[in-house]
Design a protein around this motif. Structure first.
Motif, mmCIF file in Angstrom:
data_model
loop_
_atom_site.group_PDB
_atom_site.id
_atom_site.type_symbol
_atom_site.label_atom_id
_atom_site.label_comp_id
_atom_site.label_asym_id
_atom_site.label_seq_id
_atom_site.Cartn_x
_atom_site.Cartn_y
_atom_site.Cartn_z
ATOM 1 N N SER A 12 -76.526 -108.705 50.563
ATOM 2 C CA SER A 12 -75.064 -108.728 50.416
ATOM 3 C C SER A 12 -74.422 -109.558 51.518
ATOM 4 O O SER A 12 -73.523 -110.363 51.265
ATOM 5 N N ARG A 13 -74.891 -109.361 52.735
ATOM 6 C CA ARG A 13 -74.336 -110.100 53.882
ATOM 7 C C ARG A 13 -74.589 -111.593 53.745
ATOM 8 O O ARG A 13 -73.782 -112.420 54.205
ATOM 9 N N ARG A 58 -68.454 -111.913 56.228
ATOM 10 C CA ARG A 58 -68.275 -110.574 56.792
ATOM 11 C C ARG A 58 -68.443 -109.550 55.673
ATOM 12 O O ARG A 58 -67.889 -109.712 54.591
ATOM 13 N N LEU A 59 -69.186 -108.482 55.956
ATOM 14 C CA LEU A 59 -69.473 -107.477 54.932
ATOM 15 C C LEU A 59 -68.859 -106.127 55.289
ATOM 16 O O LEU A 59 -69.109 -105.584 56.367
ATOM 17 N N SER A 112 -76.366 -106.424 59.517
ATOM 18 C CA SER A 112 -75.821 -106.974 58.276
ATOM 19 C C SER A 112 -74.466 -106.375 57.921
ATOM 20 O O SER A 112 -73.758 -106.911 57.060
ATOM 21 N N VAL A 113 -74.098 -105.273 58.557
ATOM 22 C CA VAL A 113 -72.850 -104.578 58.237
ATOM 23 C C VAL A 113 -71.814 -104.857 59.326
ATOM 24 O O VAL A 113 -72.061 -104.624 60.511
ATOM 25 N N ASP A 114 -70.635 -105.332 58.923
ATOM 26 C CA ASP A 114 -69.589 -105.645 59.885
ATOM 27 C C ASP A 114 -68.542 -104.546 60.004
ATOM 28 O O ASP A 114 -67.889 -104.415 61.045
#
Length: 487
Positions: free
Chosen positions: A377-378, A383-384, A419-421
């Motif tokens: 996804s990232r 930005r995720l 990977s998560v923002d």
């Protein structure tokens, strides 16, 4: 305690304070798009519009900031009998803990400022407004309304944008009734004649306004203090807080006390509305029992937050508390945000030209399938943001024995991934409201879906966004893992 840590425990005093905000309300509109060519009709850029937004501006933004800090706000202003005035009234009605008292002047034109923005930069601003003073009838009605509101509040804010609401007669009447009731008056001034604000508790000019009001150069600490003292003496003001952009702010009191506070912004993106944030935080802090220097310090911190946002933004109470605790907070904790804070962050990312992606799930027991989904996804965005079902939501979807991990634990684990923002917890069964609020550029879902069956897909596509479906890594399932553990 060092630095501002001693103020951390005082932030909660802002919540529930009672503030009266009076001044020039207006509508701020933002038109976002891309410039890819020059018009053949004239040497001007052509803006291909992608998004439009409206928000309360002027004194309305002060009221929004006060409400975001948890204050109970009484708001008084004047609008015209037009569509903009009606829109302003509707928007005020949607602000929590705010009671609006609007006088409608039939021949008046409500103020609206439209900013056209391309690639993070304003290319044009168009104003529709009137700066004429109130008619005698409207002024009398307005003063009568405001006088009735003063006895029930702890601080009065005068937000003067020079659009004709705060006439000399209105200012005099409000300050007189407030002082008689023992209620402090905080003023964000306009123009050169500060005698309009005689008797005010605090006036908050910026450096340029201070120079214009005195006709002298306002550069350096000594000059700022000298000019502030001059105005304090001439206009009969108790104190002055001069905002100085990258140099912070200076507090000068009639008693002789002076304090210089350095600026706190790490990244400045948009300074519009920063003065509104300063005066609202100052007023709420004074109402909460903080000293003037403490209140100015909190206002300085709030200003450092809001200039990193886009447009006439606000600062929320939890953001202010987190900023004061930033040395204690880990980078993981800072990635878990409320919906309101996430909206501001997403808007600032988009304004920088970054694509914002969104995916969601329960993520109860994080497994390699989840990790792969988030990594893929990232890769589809800059930005995720991950929407995370709350405990109550998971129980409704998965049964009374779930979740295994509480939402704050699940959010913390997600936030630890590179990977998560940003992680936002939501209470509903679906992320529809979250998606509409965050307006992602890319909506991502893993599993056996079609675009038509993905919640929020039609909305994202309607504003030019994309929808992506990612294949899940086979062999991993939280439900099956839980079943194994229960055997």
């Amino acid at each position: 305690m060092t630095g501002k840590q001693h103020l951390t425990g005082k932030v909660e005093a802002l919540e529930g304070t009672k503030i009266l905000c009076v001044g020039d309300v207006m509508l701020d509109r933002y038109v976002y798009g891309d410039v890819e060519r020059i018009s053949p009709e004239a040497p001007i850029p052509v803006l291909r519009v992608k998004d439009e937004r409206s928000m309360l501006g002027g004194a309305g933004n002060v009221a929004r900031n006060l409400a975001a800090l948890g204050a109970h706000v009484a708001f008084a202003s004047v609008v015209g009998a037009d569509e903009v005035g009606e829109e302003i009234e509707r928007m005020l009605g949607n602000v929590p803990h705010l009671q609006a008292s609007l006088v409608v002047e039939p021949l008046r034109r409500s103020t609206v400022k439209t900013r056209f923005v391309a690639m993070g930069q304003q290319v044009l601003r168009a104003d529709h407004e009137t700066s004429a003073a109130l008619t005698s009838a409207a002024q009398t009605e307005f003063i009568d309304r405001v006088r009735g509101l003063v006895p029930d509040v702890q601080v009065v804010v005068l937000s003067d944008y020079g659009k004709g609401v705060l006439t000399p007669e209105v200012c005099r009447a409000i300050i007189d009734v407030a002082r008689a009731a023992g209620v402090p008056v905080v003023v964000d001034p306009k123009g050169r004649d500060y005698s309009l604000y005689r008797g005010a508790s605090v006036v908050t000019p910026n450096r340029k306004e201070l120079a214009e009001a005195t006709g002298e150069n306002a550069s350096g600490d000594e000059a700022i203090v000298a000019l502030a003292r001059k105005l304090i003496g001439e206009a009969g003001i108790d104190a002055m807080i001069v905002t100085r952009s990258q140099e912070g702010m200076s507090v000068v009191m009639a008693s002789g006390e002076v304090a210089h506070l350095p600026a706190e912004a790490r990244e400045v993106f948009d300074v519009s509305g920063a003065g509104d944030t300063v005066i609202s935080t100052l007023a709420a802090s004074l109402a909460g029992g903080l000293s003037l220097v403490e209140a100015a310090s909190l206002a300085n911190t709030a200003a450092g937050i809001v200039v990193g946002k886009v447009g006439t933004a606000v600062v929320y109470l939890d953001e202010l508390a987190a900023k004061l605790r930033e040395n204690e907070l880990s980078s993981i904790e800072s990635k878990v945000a409320t919906l309101q804070a996430a909206q501001d962050v997403a808007a600032s990312w988009r304004a920088r030209g970054l694509t914002v992606g969104f995916t969601n799930g329960c993520f109860d027991l994080l497994h390699p399938g989840h990790v792969a989904l988030l990594a893929q996804s990232r890769a589809l965005c800059d930005r995720l943001i991950v929407g995370l079902n709350s405990d109550a939501s998971v129980s409704r979807l998965k049964g009374p024995t779930r979740p295994v991990q509480p939402d704050i634990a699940r959010a913390t684990v997600l936030a630890s991934l590179a990977s998560v923002d940003l992680v936002v917890i939501f209470e509903e069964d679906t992320p529809e409201n979250l998606i509409r609020s965050l307006r992602p550029d890319v909506l991502i879902k893993g599993g056996d879906y079609t675009v038509e069956t993905i919640v929020g897909a039609d909305f994202v596509q309607s504003h030019g966004g994309k929808v992506a479906i990612i294949d899940l890594v086979p062999g991993f399932s939280t439900t099956k893992t839980v079943e194994k553990l229960s055997r």
